[in-house]
Design an enzyme around this catalytic site. Structure first.
Site, mmCIF file in Angstrom:
data_model
loop_
_atom_site.group_PDB
_atom_site.id
_atom_site.type_symbol
_atom_site.label_atom_id
_atom_site.label_comp_id
_atom_site.label_asym_id
_atom_site.label_seq_id
_atom_site.Cartn_x
_atom_site.Cartn_y
_atom_site.Cartn_z
ATOM 1 N N LYS A 250 27.018 -3.706 -2.106
ATOM 2 C CA LYS A 250 28.292 -3.683 -1.916
ATOM 3 C C LYS A 250 28.896 -3.076 -0.876
ATOM 4 O O LYS A 250 30.125 -2.527 -1.336
ATOM 5 C CB LYS A 250 28.366 -3.383 -3.328
ATOM 6 C CG LYS A 250 28.064 -3.467 -4.296
ATOM 7 C CD LYS A 250 28.539 -3.554 -5.415
ATOM 8 C CE LYS A 250 27.406 -3.409 -7.823
ATOM 9 N NZ LYS A 250 28.196 -3.372 -8.020
ATOM 10 N N ARG B 76 0.251 -0.985 0.058
ATOM 11 C CA ARG B 76 0.218 -0.112 0.187
ATOM 12 C C ARG B 76 1.057 0.948 0.082
ATOM 13 O O ARG B 76 0.536 2.401 -1.149
ATOM 14 C CB ARG B 76 -1.300 0.166 1.119
ATOM 15 C CG ARG B 76 -2.455 -0.637 1.015
ATOM 16 C CD ARG B 76 -3.067 -1.418 2.395
ATOM 17 N NE ARG B 76 -1.242 -1.979 3.022
ATOM 18 C CZ ARG B 76 -1.701 -4.156 2.370
ATOM 19 N NH1 ARG B 76 -2.622 -4.001 1.910
ATOM 20 N NH2 ARG B 76 -1.119 -4.662 2.922
ATOM 21 N N THR B 77 1.610 1.475 0.874
ATOM 22 C CA THR B 77 2.163 3.012 1.022
ATOM 23 C C THR B 77 3.144 3.011 0.204
ATOM 24 O O THR B 77 2.956 4.350 -0.785
ATOM 25 C CB THR B 77 3.240 2.771 2.092
ATOM 26 O OG1 THR B 77 2.098 2.421 3.375
ATOM 27 C CG2 THR B 77 3.958 3.858 2.849
ATOM 28 N N ARG C 270 11.731 4.395 3.694
ATOM 29 C CA ARG C 270 11.319 2.989 4.640
ATOM 30 C C ARG C 270 12.187 2.115 5.129
ATOM 31 O O ARG C 270 13.350 1.944 4.262
ATOM 32 C CB ARG C 270 10.264 2.725 4.128
ATOM 33 C CG ARG C 270 9.541 1.144 5.354
ATOM 34 C CD ARG C 270 8.199 0.166 4.392
ATOM 35 N NE ARG C 270 7.543 0.896 4.830
ATOM 36 C CZ ARG C 270 5.867 0.517 4.393
ATOM 37 N NH1 ARG C 270 5.643 -1.208 4.905
ATOM 38 N NH2 ARG C 270 5.297 0.941 5.168
ATOM 39 N N HIS D 268 5.247 6.200 11.687
ATOM 40 C CA HIS D 268 4.452 5.819 10.175
ATOM 41 C C HIS D 268 3.589 6.800 10.134
ATOM 42 O O HIS D 268 2.099 6.989 10.259
ATOM 43 C CB HIS D 268 4.095 4.672 10.141
ATOM 44 C CG HIS D 268 3.909 3.795 8.892
ATOM 45 N ND1 HIS D 268 4.038 4.777 7.318
ATOM 46 C CD2 HIS D 268 2.737 2.756 8.091
ATOM 47 C CE1 HIS D 268 3.782 3.900 6.640
ATOM 48 N NE2 HIS D 268 2.745 3.462 6.839
#
Ligand code: NCD
Length: 319
Positions: free
Chosen positions: A98, A70-71, A120, A148
């Site tokens: 890396k 969703r986000t 996120r 959030h």
């Protein structure tokens, strides 16, 4: 449309932040500006208007180090509906494998000429670290169990649109409070707007210490059911738990799942929310999730409007 644009510009003049990192640091006035702006975008959707050119020429990067349906999609759609270009960055196929640091990765992306990073990350504080190190806007799309903010805002917008107010309502957050960033952002936002908040769940996931944030706590969903206006059913965050917080999922279901029987013991106009992803049959049964009290899919629609508001306010004001 012109009227809506004028209202959007008036709201934007009342916003002065370059980043959206959490609801804890915002004032009630700032949360109000975000909600009012999102409400205008939601009204536009309902009137069949989806495209705005408010951010044309701008570029947003989605920097997601954790899974998301969703986000991430919602932020991408929001940026596109505002006319911005969007780049999706995938951590698993990047130079992070890396040995590059998150800050170096973000600085390299910024050097390509971007206006906002939507991040996120599993570590709390990552968006704040990036905000200290980048010149562009940073938006927090979830930092571990911490915050959030756009989820908190879309939950609050859904309540405000459905019930007409926030002040004076009793909102229960049910489930895995300990590991939930959604819970924290909801608590900050709801408290600032005058709601009474109850956190409810097993004693291994809900501590009396939550009272320090000005919320009530309860281990019994059945005890609080008759006096709540809104139930926000949170997913058990198994991926963030070091050990099992309760003996079995069946026991959790018997004590905390929102089902038709429990629904009978709520106030008549009860509003049922869930941030998603929902685990049908765990925190909520299918008949309640899909029933007339549920606003779960409405939350998703409001999520796009909230993210349009957040992007427009922070990028528009950083320019
Ligand atoms: C929430 C999240 O990722 O924090 N979901 C979401 O953003 N829609 C809640 C969850 O994962 O349970």
């Amino acid at each position: 449309m012109d009227d809506r644009l004028a209202q959007l510009r008036d709201l934007s003049a009342r916003w002065h932040r370059k980043c959206l990192l959490g609801l804890e640091e915002l004032t009630a006035e700032e949360i109000g500006v975000l909600l009012d702006t999102a409400d205008l975008f939601r009204q536009a959707f309902d009137a069949g208007e989806r495209k705005f050119s408010l951010l044309s020429g701008k570029t947003c990067v989605n920097l997601f180090f954790e899974n998301s349906t969703r986000t991430r999609t919602s932020f991408s759609l929001a940026a596109r509906r505002l006319g911005a270009d969007v780049v999706d960055f995938s951590a698993s196929t990047s130079s992070l494998s890396k040995g590059e640091t998150v800050i170096d990765t973000a600085k390299n992306l910024e050097s390509m000429g971007i206006d906002a990073v939507v991040v996120r990350h599993q570590t709390p504080g990552t968006p704040h670290l990036l905000a200290q190190n980048l010149r562009c806007s940073v938006l927090n799309a979830g930092d571990g169990p911490h915050e959030h903010p756009t989820q908190g805002l879309l939950d609050i917008l859904t309540i405000r649109r459905r019930l007409g107010r926030i002040a004076g309502l009793t909102v229960a957050l049910v489930g895995d409070i300990a590991h939930s960033r959604t819970a924290r952002s909801n608590i900050w936002g709801l408290k600032k707007l005058g709601a009474h908040v109850i956190v409810c769940g097993p004693s291994t996931l809900v501590s009396p210490l939550w009272q320090e944030l000005g919320v009530e706590y309860s281990y019994s969903l059945d005890a609080i059911l008759p006096r709540v206006d809104v139930l926000n059913l949170l997913r058990i965050q198994f991926e963030r738990q070091a050990s099992r917080p309760f003996p079995s999922v069946a026991e959790y279901v018997s004590l905390y799942a929102m089902d038709a029987n429990r629904l009978k013991r709520t106030k008549e106009g009860i509003l049922v929310l869930a941030p998603g992803p929902i685990n049908r049959g765990v925190e909520v049964t299918a008949d309640v999730a899909d029933g007339s009290h549920s606003a779960i899919l409405d939350q998703v629609t409001n999520g796009v409007a909230v993210r349009m508001a957040a992007l427009w306010l922070v990028i528009g004001n950083a320019a």
